[in-house]
Design a protein around this motif. Structure first.
Motif, PDB file in Angstrom:
ATOM      1  N   TYR A 182       0.842  -1.195   0.000  1.00  0.00           N
ATOM      2  CA  TYR A 182       0.000   0.000   0.000  1.00  0.00           C
ATOM      3  C   TYR A 182       0.876   1.243   0.000  1.00  0.00           C
ATOM      4  CZ  TYR A 182      -3.541  -3.346   1.537  1.00  0.00           C
ATOM      5  OH  TYR A 182      -4.375  -4.421   1.627  1.00  0.00           O
ATOM      6  N   GLU A 183       0.414   2.253  -0.721  1.00  0.00           N
ATOM      7  CA  GLU A 183       1.107   3.531  -0.735  1.00  0.00           C
ATOM      8  C   GLU A 183       0.318   4.551   0.073  1.00  0.00           C
ATOM      9  OE1 GLU A 183       1.788   4.744  -4.721  1.00  0.00           O
ATOM     10  OE2 GLU A 183       2.695   2.835  -5.317  1.00  0.00           O
ATOM     11  N   LYS A 184       1.004   5.514   0.616  1.00  0.00           N
ATOM     12  CA  LYS A 184       0.361   6.570   1.386  1.00  0.00           C
ATOM     13  C   LYS A 184      -0.731   7.240   0.554  1.00  0.00           C
ATOM     14  CE  LYS A 184       0.309   9.277   5.110  1.00  0.00           C
ATOM     15  NZ  LYS A 184       0.055   8.769   6.474  1.00  0.00           N
ATOM     16  N   GLY A 185      -1.928   7.342   1.131  1.00  0.00           N
ATOM     17  CA  GLY A 185      -3.036   7.980   0.432  1.00  0.00           C
ATOM     18  C   GLY A 185      -3.828   7.042  -0.447  1.00  0.00           C
ATOM     19  N   LYS A 186      -3.375   5.786  -0.565  1.00  0.00           N
ATOM     20  CA  LYS A 186      -4.092   4.800  -1.375  1.00  0.00           C
ATOM     21  C   LYS A 186      -4.389   3.563  -0.530  1.00  0.00           C
ATOM     22  CE  LYS A 186      -1.800   6.305  -5.644  1.00  0.00           C
ATOM     23  NZ  LYS A 186      -0.971   5.886  -6.806  1.00  0.00           N
ATOM     24  N   MET A 187      -5.042   3.790   0.584  1.00  0.00           N
ATOM     25  CA  MET A 187      -5.287   2.715   1.550  1.00  0.00           C
ATOM     26  C   MET A 187      -6.739   2.275   1.510  1.00  0.00           C
ATOM     27  SD  MET A 187      -3.141   4.371   4.698  1.00  0.00           S
ATOM     28  CE  MET A 187      -1.404   4.787   4.529  1.00  0.00           C
ATOM     29  N   PRO A 188      -6.996   1.008   1.218  1.00  0.00           N
ATOM     30  CA  PRO A 188      -8.380   0.516   1.175  1.00  0.00           C
ATOM     31  C   PRO A 188      -9.049   0.615   2.539  1.00  0.00           C
ATOM     32  CG  PRO A 188      -6.856  -1.045   0.165  1.00  0.00           C
ATOM     33  CD  PRO A 188      -6.024  -0.024   0.856  1.00  0.00           C
ATOM     34  N   GLU A 194      -5.104   1.261   6.688  1.00  0.00           N
ATOM     35  CA  GLU A 194      -5.984   2.297   7.224  1.00  0.00           C
ATOM     36  C   GLU A 194      -5.898   2.314   8.754  1.00  0.00           C
ATOM     37  OE1 GLU A 194     -10.566   3.688   6.566  1.00  0.00           O
ATOM     38  OE2 GLU A 194     -10.199   1.693   7.394  1.00  0.00           O
TER      39      GLU A 194
END
Length: 337
Positions: A182-188, A194
């Motif tokens: 996961y990349e920062k700002g793209k968290m499911p 999250e």
């Protein structure tokens, strides 16, 4: 002595079952003092470099071994499936990343819930996720991220030592095929990433902020209620609908309640009378967790024409209406949570 006069059972709901996960693995990981993660590469038949193993670099062997034993226990109880252990990578905007280690939820449920209950309960899971921060991102990390799927199977173990010297490698390891990045700002939503973001912001999963599980509508509950009654009480349902049995009581109660609610109450009264005749019934059957006890009994006891039925004079308006109120309390408690 079990007292059934004050309990209800709503067939339209799936009883909650609390599943408590392993917390020791996280403590052992902390005690082992992880210094980082080592990526091991090999070569394929075309002499291309490919990832084959990752290893946690620990200082203390005793707790490191116990940590791995915990993970191996999850795996062994999940038909030796290494993906019973989830390992996720959460990249930040500071040049580093965080590793999240926790039990994979579907496999956790499979090993905790008996098969005959699985589709008829709502699991409430209390599990631990361990986060380990890594200060910098190496080229090996990017190479692993880009190429691990080409290999399909990655060995996971640990080594003991320091960044400058590896003293010992773990005797055991397991094989994983699944990793998440996961990349920062793209968290499911509801992911470990999250959750970590909440922790970083000093937030807690209070009533307003925490993710809420989906809740069935009253229509869905009513549909399931009737389906389950037909499954567990086929003879009773047939008698009430086709033979005029208790028809006067049902007709009178129908002025105030839906018919399926009345049928449910009658089924429960019959059920409780049958349970009273069980010689081996636990004396705390009606205590906390009784919906699971009831469900377990229903799934293991098939209703037939030879099943016990109270005589018609057992049923009264007062008994049925009291049971309706008990059953409705179960539904009201569910809907207001």
């Amino acid at each position: 002595m079990n007292d059934f006069s004050k309990i209800g059972y709503e067939y339209g709901l799936k009883p909650h079952m609390v599943l408590i996960g392993d917390v020791d693995f996280s403590n052992y990981f902390s005690e082992a003092k992880c210094l980082g993660l080592i990526y091991v590469f090999g070569f394929d038949n075309k002499n291309n470099q490919i990832p084959v193993q990752i290893a946690f670099l620990f200082q203390n062997e005793g707790p490191a071994k116990k940590f791995l034993d915990c993970l191996m226990n999850w795996i062994e109880r999940s038909n030796n499936d290494g993906d019973a252990v989830s390992i996720e990578f959460i990249e930040n905007n500071k040049g580093g990343y965080t590793i999240a280690i926790f039990p994979e939820m579907n496999r956790f449920i499979d090993r905790c819930v008996p098969k005959h209950l699985k589709n008829r309960i709502s699991p409430v899971m209390m599990t631990q996720t361990h986060f380990k921060e890594i200060d910098s991102v190496s080229s090996n990390y990017y190479a692993f991220k880009a190429n691990y799927k080409k290999v399909g199977k990655i060995a996971v173990g640990y080594v003991i030592g320091s960044p400058n010297k590896i003293e010992k490698q773990s005797d055991k390891y397991f094989i994983k095929t699944e990793f998440q990045f996961y990349e920062k700002g793209k968290m499911p939503q509801n992911s470990s990433a999250e959750m970590y973001d909440y922790i970083q912001k000093d937030k807690t999963f209070d009533k307003e902020n925490r993710p809420k599980p989906p809740k069935e509508t009253t229509g869905e509950i009513a549909k399931r209620r009737l389906e389950e009654i037909k499954t567990f009480f086929p003879v009773t349902y047939n008698k009430l609908n086709n033979q005029g049995w208790l028809s006067d009581l049902v007709q009178e109660l129908s002025k105030k309640y839906e018919k399926d609610i009345i049928i449910q109450a009658i089924c429960n009264l019959i059920l409780f009378e049958r349970l009273k005749q069980e010689k081996d019934l636990s004396p705390d059957f009606t205590k906390t967790g009784y919906p699971i006890n009831i469900l377990d009994y229903l799934l293991s006891t098939f209703e037939s024409f030879s099943s016990y039925f109270p005589t018609a004079d057992f049923f009264t308006m007062k008994k049925i209406e009291n049971q309706i109120k008990n059953d409705q309390c179960e539904l009201k408690e569910y809907l207001k949570k």
